[in-house]
Write an enzyme that holds these catalytic residues in place. Structure first.
Site, PDB file in Angstrom:
ATOM      1  N   ASP A   1      -2.740  -1.772   1.855  1.00 41.81           N
ATOM      2  CA  ASP A   1      -2.871  -0.668   0.887  1.00 41.81           C
ATOM      3  C   ASP A   1      -1.525  -0.067   0.496  1.00 41.81           C
ATOM      4  OD1 ASP A   1      -5.659  -0.948   1.175  1.00 41.81           O
ATOM      5  OD2 ASP A   1      -5.607   0.332   2.954  1.00 41.81           O
TER       6      ASP A   1
ATOM      7  N   HIS B   1      -7.527  -4.935  -3.845  1.00 39.18           N
ATOM      8  CA  HIS B   1      -6.387  -4.412  -4.582  1.00 39.18           C
ATOM      9  C   HIS B   1      -6.939  -3.560  -5.705  1.00 39.18           C
ATOM     10  CE1 HIS B   1      -3.456  -6.960  -2.803  1.00 39.18           C
ATOM     11  NE2 HIS B   1      -3.976  -8.068  -3.261  1.00 39.18           N
TER      12      HIS B   1
HETATM   13  P1  GDP Z   1      -2.882  -2.960  -2.107  1.00 36.52           P
HETATM   14  O1  GDP Z   1      -4.081  -3.383  -1.341  1.00 36.52           O
HETATM   15  O2  GDP Z   1      -1.611  -3.100  -1.322  1.00 36.52           O
HETATM   16  O3  GDP Z   1      -2.798  -3.527  -3.458  1.00 36.52           O
HETATM   17  O4  GDP Z   1      -3.025  -1.401  -2.298  1.00 36.52           O
HETATM   18  P2  GDP Z   1      -4.128  -0.535  -3.028  1.00 36.52           P
HETATM   19  O5  GDP Z   1      -4.990  -1.279  -3.921  1.00 36.52           O
HETATM   20  O6  GDP Z   1      -4.755   0.330  -2.007  1.00 36.52           O
HETATM   21  O7  GDP Z   1      -3.139   0.315  -3.918  1.00 36.52           O
HETATM   22  C1  GDP Z   1      -2.850   1.559  -3.611  1.00 36.52           C
HETATM   23  C2  GDP Z   1      -3.309   2.537  -4.650  1.00 36.52           C
HETATM   24  O8  GDP Z   1      -2.171   3.152  -5.159  1.00 36.52           O
HETATM   25  C3  GDP Z   1      -4.030   1.999  -5.869  1.00 36.52           C
HETATM   26  O9  GDP Z   1      -5.004   2.953  -6.259  1.00 36.52           O
HETATM   27  C4  GDP Z   1      -2.934   1.889  -6.932  1.00 36.52           C
HETATM   28  O10 GDP Z   1      -3.407   2.034  -8.252  1.00 36.52           O
HETATM   29  C5  GDP Z   1      -2.082   3.038  -6.573  1.00 36.52           C
HETATM   30  N1  GDP Z   1      -0.669   2.905  -6.830  1.00 36.52           N
HETATM   31  C6  GDP Z   1       0.148   1.818  -6.705  1.00 36.52           C
HETATM   32  N2  GDP Z   1       1.418   2.170  -6.941  1.00 36.52           N
HETATM   33  C7  GDP Z   1       1.399   3.500  -7.200  1.00 36.52           C
HETATM   34  C8  GDP Z   1       2.414   4.463  -7.488  1.00 36.52           C
HETATM   35  O11 GDP Z   1       3.595   4.178  -7.538  1.00 36.52           O
HETATM   36  N3  GDP Z   1       1.999   5.747  -7.682  1.00 36.52           N
HETATM   37  C9  GDP Z   1       0.697   6.135  -7.605  1.00 36.52           C
HETATM   38  N4  GDP Z   1       0.387   7.398  -7.802  1.00 36.52           N
HETATM   39  N5  GDP Z   1      -0.277   5.257  -7.324  1.00 36.52           N
HETATM   40  C10 GDP Z   1       0.079   3.971  -7.123  1.00 36.52           C
END
Ligand code: GDP
Length: 424
Positions: free
Chosen positions: A12, A40
């Site tokens: 995440d 994701h």
């Molecule tokens: P993954 O499994 O590593 O892809 O992580 P997630 O899907 O849980 O992504 C984390 C969350 O953070 C998602 O809701 C993204 O849209 C959001 N996100 C990613 N980068 C950023 C950022 O730089 N700022 C903010 N506010 N949200 C982000």
């Protein structure tokens, strides 16, 4: 050339967004491990999507998406995901599935549920997607590769053997309904018909693509600390989350991996059980959870509230080292803009001694965080495009962490969108 996007921590970290962004310059995006147990979240011009199995490159029409041999393939979920994005107007993606990829069977999902039930309080906090039973069977050599769906004679015989073995456990250990071999055989025929249009020898495809000078992006799931060898065993996932494994799980020569982008989030979060040294609780955690990510830190697959904590330099330094990091993408920095001061975990105190080396699990359970507090920047940094335009305290926060972890932060993400990125 092969590049990888992987996580430094518990997952995440925002890998989906970074992959989606890097996919703009890639030809092929490959999932190489894990299954539909994690997700994701991607925000782009078509809307907001939670992907579990599809690679994050499916939103471009210039890319091919590959489900590699290392993945735990849940065929009905893959079909559902393809339909769900096409329904929202995304052009039908070009998808290839490895003929050596193994299939998550309906009983893997049941066994995952039954085992968590049986363990009760000692459960792993599994997402109950069948991943642990799937990989257990893979390494016990009783799994099903996609190619086996196409040989009825062998399949029938194998289904009979499988039911014999699984039914002993169902009857005597779990006291649950038994598997009917005819029904299982019929289900596998349905799976075969669903997956047939996508199946090919993906390692040969990738090899040819390499020779043609194409760019291949390996997309990791979860992060270093969930790796079964190098993570917080046994509270780990069942397949390797490390970039070098990406070459195995895709069927690519390891020496072709030239860039490893390790994603670190500006604070910590974790799902499931296991040691989490910089964890915070109560109102402090609630506020960060509510403001975190894009619409709060809740699991993309389960909707569970994530456990929250401050940035952990000890875990992230180790997390980056084990990935073979060339670049760190530092994400979700914008979320911290509300804080007057930001604690950062810079060491672990274990039995009275402070270390910055990530320890084995038994020591990790005893570790207490050593925090250093940095001043916050108290403003909204979304929309900023140049590193120099970030507030000084924000740059100090980034540079402090870069020094502690010892790997270069070359990208700073200040929002969930594709364009919310600052290159250094
Ligand atoms: P993954 O499994 O590593 O892809 O992580 P997630 O899907 O849980 O992504 C984390 C969350 O953070 C998602 O809701 C993204 O849209 C959001 N996100 C990613 N980068 C950023 C950022 O730089 N700022 C903010 N506010 N949200 C982000």
């Amino acid at each position: 050339m092969v590049k990888a996007v992987v996580g430094a921590n518990w997952g995440d970290e925002g890998k989906g967004k970074i992959t989606d962004m890097m996919a703009a310059d890639a030809d092929i995006i490959v999932r190489f491990q894990g299954g539909a147990n994690a997700g994701h979240t991607i925000v782009n011009n078509y809307g907001k999507f939670a992907l579990h199995t599809l690679p994050s490159g499916v939103f471009y029409n210039h890319t091919t998406s590959v489900i590699g041999n290392g993945v735990a393939l849940n065929i009905p979920i893959l079909m559902k995901e393809i339909n769900s994005i096409v329904e929202k107007g995304v052009p039908a993606p070009h998808i290839l599935v490895s003929d050596r990829c193994q299939i998550v069977m309906p009983y893997h999902i049941l066994f995952d549920q039954y085992e968590e039930e049986r363990l009760g309080k000692a459960s792993f906090g599994s997402t109950k997607s069948g991943i642990a039973p799937f990989y257990s069977d893979k390494y016990a050599k009783i799994g099903y590769q996609v190619q086996e769906l196409f040989d009825d004679e062998l399949l029938k015989e194998k289904v009979a053997r499988t039911c014999e073995q699984k039914n002993v456990l169902l009857e005597h250990l779990y006291h649950k309904p038994l598997i009917n071999p005819d029904e299982l055989f019929a289900t596998l025929h349905e799976y075969r018909d669903m997956i047939a249009p996508y199946v090919c020898d993906t390692s040969a495809y990738l090899w040819n693509a390499l020779k043609e000078g194409k760019t291949i992006l390996l997309e990791g799931q979860l992060g270093t600390l969930k790796d079964p060898d190098h993570g917080i065993y046994p509270m780990v996932t069942s397949s390797s989350t490390l970039a070098p494994y990406g070459c195995i799980g895709a069927g690519l020569p390891a020496q072709e991996l030239k860039q490893v982008v390790t994603v670190c989030k500006a604070y910590s979060s974790a799902v499931g059980a296991g040691a989490f040294v910089s964890e915070i609780f109560g109102d402090e955690a609630d506020e960060l959870r509510r403001r975190g990510g894009d619409g709060g830190e809740f699991g993309a697959t389960t909707g569970r509230p994530r456990r929250m904590g401050w940035f952990d330099c000890v875990a992230s330094k180790y997390g980056c080292r084990m990935q073979g990091t060339t670049d760190v993408a530092f994400t979700v920095v914008d979320v911290l803009g509300y804080l007057d001061e930001i604690p950062v975990c810079v060491g672990y105190e274990i039995d009275g001694e402070v270390t910055t080396d990530f320890p084995v699990t038994s020591k990790l359970e005893k570790a207490k965080p050593v925090f250093k507090t940095l001043p916050g920047w108290k403003c909204d940094i979304r929309g900023i495009k140049k590193y120099e335009d970030l507030p000084e305290n924000c740059r100090n926060y980034i540079e402090f962490i870069e020094k502690e972890i010892g790997f270069p932060i070359t990208m700073v993400s200040n929002g969930p969108g594709r364009d919310d990125i600052i290159y250094r």
